[in-house]
Design an enzyme around this catalytic site. Structure first.
Site, mmCIF file in Angstrom:
data_model
loop_
_atom_site.group_PDB
_atom_site.id
_atom_site.type_symbol
_atom_site.label_atom_id
_atom_site.label_comp_id
_atom_site.label_asym_id
_atom_site.label_seq_id
_atom_site.Cartn_x
_atom_site.Cartn_y
_atom_site.Cartn_z
ATOM 1 N N ARG A 155 -4.213 6.246 -2.414
ATOM 2 C CA ARG A 155 -2.874 5.665 -2.507
ATOM 3 C C ARG A 155 -1.944 6.592 -3.275
ATOM 4 O O ARG A 155 -2.358 7.235 -4.243
ATOM 5 C CB ARG A 155 -2.924 4.291 -3.176
ATOM 6 N N GLN B 134 -13.652 1.607 -2.279
ATOM 7 C CA GLN B 134 -13.640 0.177 -1.997
ATOM 8 C C GLN B 134 -14.916 -0.159 -1.240
ATOM 9 O O GLN B 134 -15.532 0.708 -0.618
ATOM 10 C CB GLN B 134 -12.452 -0.205 -1.109
ATOM 11 N N VAL C 254 -5.715 -11.685 6.719
ATOM 12 C CA VAL C 254 -6.568 -12.866 6.528
ATOM 13 C C VAL C 254 -5.692 -14.116 6.462
ATOM 14 O O VAL C 254 -4.534 -14.061 6.071
ATOM 15 C CB VAL C 254 -7.421 -12.776 5.232
ATOM 16 N N ALA D 102 -13.665 -11.871 5.452
ATOM 17 C CA ALA D 102 -13.635 -10.497 4.972
ATOM 18 C C ALA D 102 -13.325 -10.523 3.486
ATOM 19 O O ALA D 102 -12.741 -11.475 2.967
ATOM 20 C CB ALA D 102 -12.575 -9.680 5.715
ATOM 21 N N TRP E 93 0.841 -1.203 0.000
ATOM 22 C CA TRP E 93 0.000 0.000 0.000
ATOM 23 C C TRP E 93 0.876 1.254 0.000
ATOM 24 O O TRP E 93 1.498 1.574 1.002
ATOM 25 C CB TRP E 93 -0.913 0.017 1.230
ATOM 26 N N HIS F 58 -7.073 1.512 2.278
ATOM 27 C CA HIS F 58 -8.108 0.517 1.976
ATOM 28 C C HIS F 58 -9.219 0.671 3.020
ATOM 29 O O HIS F 58 -9.068 1.421 3.987
ATOM 30 C CB HIS F 58 -7.539 -0.909 1.962
HETATM 31 N N1 PHE Z 1 -7.753 -4.504 1.795
HETATM 32 C C1 PHE Z 1 -7.306 -5.319 0.690
HETATM 33 C C2 PHE Z 1 -6.738 -4.383 -0.407
HETATM 34 O O1 PHE Z 1 -6.911 -3.201 -0.331
HETATM 35 C C3 PHE Z 1 -8.425 -6.140 0.129
HETATM 36 C C4 PHE Z 1 -8.896 -7.206 1.070
HETATM 37 C C5 PHE Z 1 -9.909 -6.943 1.982
HETATM 38 C C6 PHE Z 1 -8.313 -8.474 1.074
HETATM 39 C C7 PHE Z 1 -10.353 -7.926 2.851
HETATM 40 C C8 PHE Z 1 -8.741 -9.439 1.935
HETATM 41 C C9 PHE Z 1 -9.764 -9.181 2.816
HETATM 42 O O2 PHE Z 1 -6.103 -4.825 -1.320
#
Ligand code: PHE
Length: 347
Positions: free
Chosen positions: A204, A218, A261, A315, A162, A177
């Site tokens: 970003r 998002q 995750v 998630a 990120w 995010h």
């Molecule tokens: N937050 C991650 C992204 O910005 C996306 C994501 C969200 C992945 C939740 C897994 C679970 O790339």
């Protein structure tokens, strides 16, 4: 009777006649005729003024004064009668001219929702039917929520995923995010079960090009509770894809890495342009990547206030602009915020 009395009497008679006539008039045209006759250049009244210099000196002031009074009175009466007639005409028009309801109306210029808003609402609707509520969380976030509590400690190489806008205040970032909303939702609801969608703008530090913007939306998906399994994640996302992209669309989940995750994955839908055969839109792969997902990491569950021995969760995170681009074959993400009505009006 003296000449003076004669003239005054003449004036009075003139006034009487003029006023009597005036009340009987009932059209604009007649009114104008009356005006010419009684107040015009060659009217009897004006003749009195013209003849005045010839009249004997001693009678001029009184006759002149009287003539002026008559003139003023006639003018006033003319004005008020004229007003009455116009009012009456208007009244009559209003009563007679019924509205023609068969005439086509004038269409007022009408704005519209931004295409991203439309798609966002579609996403909310689909998930709402599966019991997910919208939960809002801030765009300006703490480093702690955006990274640390999501199992991304400072100096961890995963931070490179990120590119972040840091601001002068230390520990504050523009969220990269919507995942920090997971922490906020968990901390608000623990130990209750959760089913939320977390939408909103993310930022970003990117060089912009056709597929990169420094701001984009998002939608995060979060479910926490007892006995939530990967099968629930798969079923939910599968159902979403069917409703978003059409009944029967094929999907797959590939393994992938996100620190918050475990296990983590990415979901693809079959390319709806070529039907999976391979084309320029899917870069010959036959699949289009639409979201990241996974089971909420035990560390993140604990940070949110849930005991990972008892609770589990899933998630996912998706980009509505990307979904929109794929659906409408938009080839440049910068169109979304360029504010060009030619682009916006198409939707
Ligand atoms: N937050 C991650 C992204 O910005 C996306 C994501 C969200 C992945 C939740 C897994 C679970 O790339």
């Amino acid at each position: 009777m003296s000449k003076k009395e004669n003239m005054i009497e003449e004036l009075e008679e003139l006034q009487k006649r003029a006023e009597a006539e005036l009340v009987s008039l009932n059209s604009e045209a007649n009114l104008q005729r009356w005006k010419t006759a009684y107040l015009g250049h060659s009217s009897a009244l004006m003749q009195v003024f013209k003849r005045l210099p010839e009249a004997p000196l001693e009678m001029r002031p009184e006759v002149g004064q009287h003539a002026n009074q008559v003139k003023a009175a006639l003018e006033t009466h003319f004005e008020s009668r004229s007003m009455e007639i116009r009012q009456a005409a208007l009244q009559q028009n209003l009563q007679q001219e019924k509205q023609d309801v068969t005439l086509p109306g004038r269409v007022p210029p009408c704005g519209r929702l931004h295409i991203t808003t439309v798609v966002l609402r579609e996403i909310y609707r689909i998930f709402a039917e599966m019991g997910f509520q919208v939960y809002r969380s801030p765009e300006v976030e703490s480093d702690v929520n955006n990274f640390e509590l999501l199992n991304i400690p400072a100096h961890h190489p995963a931070r490179d995923l990120w590119d972040t806008f840091f601001i002068k205040t230390e520990g504050v970032v523009l969220r990269t995010h919507t995942s920090p909303g997971q922490i906020r939702a968990m901390r608000e609801f623990a130990p209750e079960p959760i089913r939320v969608v977390l939408p909103g703008m993310c930022y970003r530090y990117e060089q912009t090009d056709a597929s990169h913007e420094f701001q984009f939306n998002q939608v995060e998906l979060l479910a926490v509770g007892k006995r939530i399994t990967f099968a629930n994640l798969k079923g939910t996302l599968e159902e979403f894809a069917q409703r978003m992209y059409g009944e029967g669309v094929r999907t797959r989940i590939r393994p992938s890495y996100f620190p918050f995750v475990e296990p983590g994955g990415e979901m693809d839908v079959e390319c709806f342009v070529c039907g999976g055969k391979g084309c320029p839109v899917c870069k010959r792969r036959g699949w289009l990547e639409i979201l990241g997902c996974g089971m909420v990491h035990p560390v993140v569950l604990r940070n949110g206030g849930y005991d990972p021995e008892v609770y589990s969760g899933f998630a996912a995170g998706m980009g509505p602009e990307r979904i929109t681009m794929l659906r409408y074959r938009i080839d440049d993400i910068r169109n979304f915020w360029a504010n060009d009505v030619r682009f916006l009006e198409q939707f």
